[in-house]
Write a protein that holds these residues in place. Structure first.
Motif, PDB file in Angstrom:
ATOM      1  N   THR A  95      34.062  49.676  40.302  1.00  0.00           N
ATOM      2  CA  THR A  95      35.336  50.209  40.780  1.00  0.00           C
ATOM      3  C   THR A  95      36.504  49.331  40.347  1.00  0.00           C
ATOM      4  O   THR A  95      36.361  48.147  40.054  1.00  0.00           O
ATOM      5  N   GLY A  96      37.693  49.942  40.347  1.00  0.00           N
ATOM      6  CA  GLY A  96      38.900  49.218  39.989  1.00  0.00           C
ATOM      7  C   GLY A  96      38.803  48.657  38.579  1.00  0.00           C
ATOM      8  O   GLY A  96      38.425  49.356  37.645  1.00  0.00           O
ATOM      9  N   ARG A 143      36.897  45.934  37.895  1.00  0.00           N
ATOM     10  CA  ARG A 143      35.760  45.027  37.890  1.00  0.00           C
ATOM     11  C   ARG A 143      34.966  45.150  36.603  1.00  0.00           C
ATOM     12  O   ARG A 143      34.726  46.238  36.098  1.00  0.00           O
ATOM     13  N   VAL A 181      28.618  52.177  39.928  1.00  0.00           N
ATOM     14  CA  VAL A 181      30.017  52.389  39.544  1.00  0.00           C
ATOM     15  C   VAL A 181      30.778  51.083  39.724  1.00  0.00           C
ATOM     16  O   VAL A 181      30.779  50.494  40.809  1.00  0.00           O
ATOM     17  N   GLU A 231      31.421  43.752  41.686  1.00  0.00           N
ATOM     18  CA  GLU A 231      30.978  44.967  42.373  1.00  0.00           C
ATOM     19  C   GLU A 231      29.656  44.654  43.066  1.00  0.00           C
ATOM     20  O   GLU A 231      28.663  44.321  42.418  1.00  0.00           O
TER      21      GLU A 231
END
Length: 369
Positions: free
Chosen positions: A191-192, A194, A189, A283
């Protein structure tokens, strides 16, 4: 991502397809390349057919997209890498390979396409042509000539080369083998906001990747002021191509390459521009997914040992390549872990490989090591 009928499937890649892609690309350029002679090329083009790998129980129809370069110089490594991915995948029929081939490689993209099909008859794949003149004028001299090959920079153009329906891809170098289920890496995943994920190595001396001219310039070095940059190897990355395209990251990388041509701010090849754009905003993926550096240092190519911890991917980054050392009968100990995936005609698993693996299966390599 569901299979899309718009994907440029390999079974439809005829001469017309290659001509169309060529016309849509930029102008003619041969690029910088280490070219095998005729005898070497003939040997490179002989591979045994791989076993056919089928999906296990519970596989859905979604695809795992993998991008790799494909050229005559590293062809043997690419074939071994594909073989390793399929061998350990829980859903091998769902793996879709996007091969990036240079238009003027000694083995043409059309020949490489036929070769992949004959070696992996049931493989789902596309061959995308990379025009080397897209990047040739941005490449500066490096510490090793192999790092100047324009195809090393093809990863910068994945957002342009791959179809818009491909929203996510795993990029893999050609000098590695995967010894775990690729679905685990695919499930990373981001995140944000990225854009990429990769194993990070924050203990490495980050300053060495750039010259004193870079660090002494208050404007350029300020690029890292708001981030905590860590080294990461670009040979294994999970990439969000939607965010990549929206953020125009190809041009951001090209900007630093332009500065390099004028100011000489790094000595390596395609890695530093990626660090400049992404380091500190990556990430972090478990280190088991890139046990890199097994090719040795960039000057001597000396043998290396594994990093501590479990292993899902072995990466022969650095000067020495396992197939070359095995052929020369001067292998490093870990080169024998690459050998079982070698499909090159005439190669075989040595007794030393069997001794290394013992009663443990290659599928259990992570725990075995």
């Amino acid at each position: 991502m569901a299979a899309n009928g718009g994907l440029f499937r390999s079974d439809l890649l005829g001469l017309f397809g290659f001509v169309v892609v060529s016309i849509l690309s930029s102008s003619f350029c041969l690029g910088i390349r280490s070219v095998p002679d005729g005898a070497d090329l003939a040997g490179l083009l002989r591979f045994n057919e791989a076993p056919e790998y089928r999906n296990g129980v519970g596989c859905d129809p979604s695809l795992v997209h993998i991008a790799m370069t494909l050229d005559s110089e590293y062809l043997r490594g690419s074939m071994a890498a594909v073989h390793s991915v399929l061998k350990h995948a829980s859903c091998p029929e769902n793996v879709y390979f996007h091969f990036i081939a240079a238009e003027f490689d000694p083995a043409s993209p059309r020949v490489l396409n036929r070769l992949v099909r004959s070696t992996f008859p049931s493989l789902r794949f596309s061959v995308h042509i990379f025009r080397e003149d897209k990047v040739i004028n941005l490449i500066s001299a490096s510490i090793r000539q192999a790092l100047e090959n324009p195809l090393n920079y093809a990863r910068n153009y994945l957002g342009d080369l791959l179809e818009s329906c491909v929203e996510r891809v795993i990029y893999l170098d050609s000098d590695l083998v995967v010894v775990d289920d690729i679905q685990k890496l695919w499930s990373t995943v981001l995140t944000g906001s990225r854009v990429i994920g990769a194993p990070e190595y924050c203990h490495a001396n980050f300053t060495k990747y750039f010259t004193p001219a870079f660090w002494s310039d208050p404007v350029m070095s300020r690029v890292f002021a708001s981030r905590r940059p860590c080294y990461f190897n670009t040979g294994v990355m999970v990439m969000d191509l939607v965010r990549w395209r929206e953020g125009n990251y190809r041009k951001r990388i090209a900007m630093w390459m332009e500065i390099q041509r004028q100011r000489r701010i790094y000595d390596l090849g395609s890695l530093p521009p990626f660090l400049l754009v992404f380091a500190g905003n990556v990430e972090a993926i478990d280190h088991r997914w890139n046990q890199h550096g097994l090719g040795g240092d960039n000057v001597r190519g000396s043998c290396r040992s594994l990093h501590p911890g479990p292993v899902s991917l072995l990466h022969w980054s650095g000067k020495g390549k396992p197939w070359a050392r095995l052929d020369a009968k001067t292998p490093c100990p870990l080169d024998h872990l690459w050998e079982p995936y070698d499909l090159h005609h005439g190669s075989s698993i040595s007794s030393k490989t069997n001794d290394l693996l013992g009663s443990a299966s290659v599928a259990g390599l992570s725990s075995y090591l």
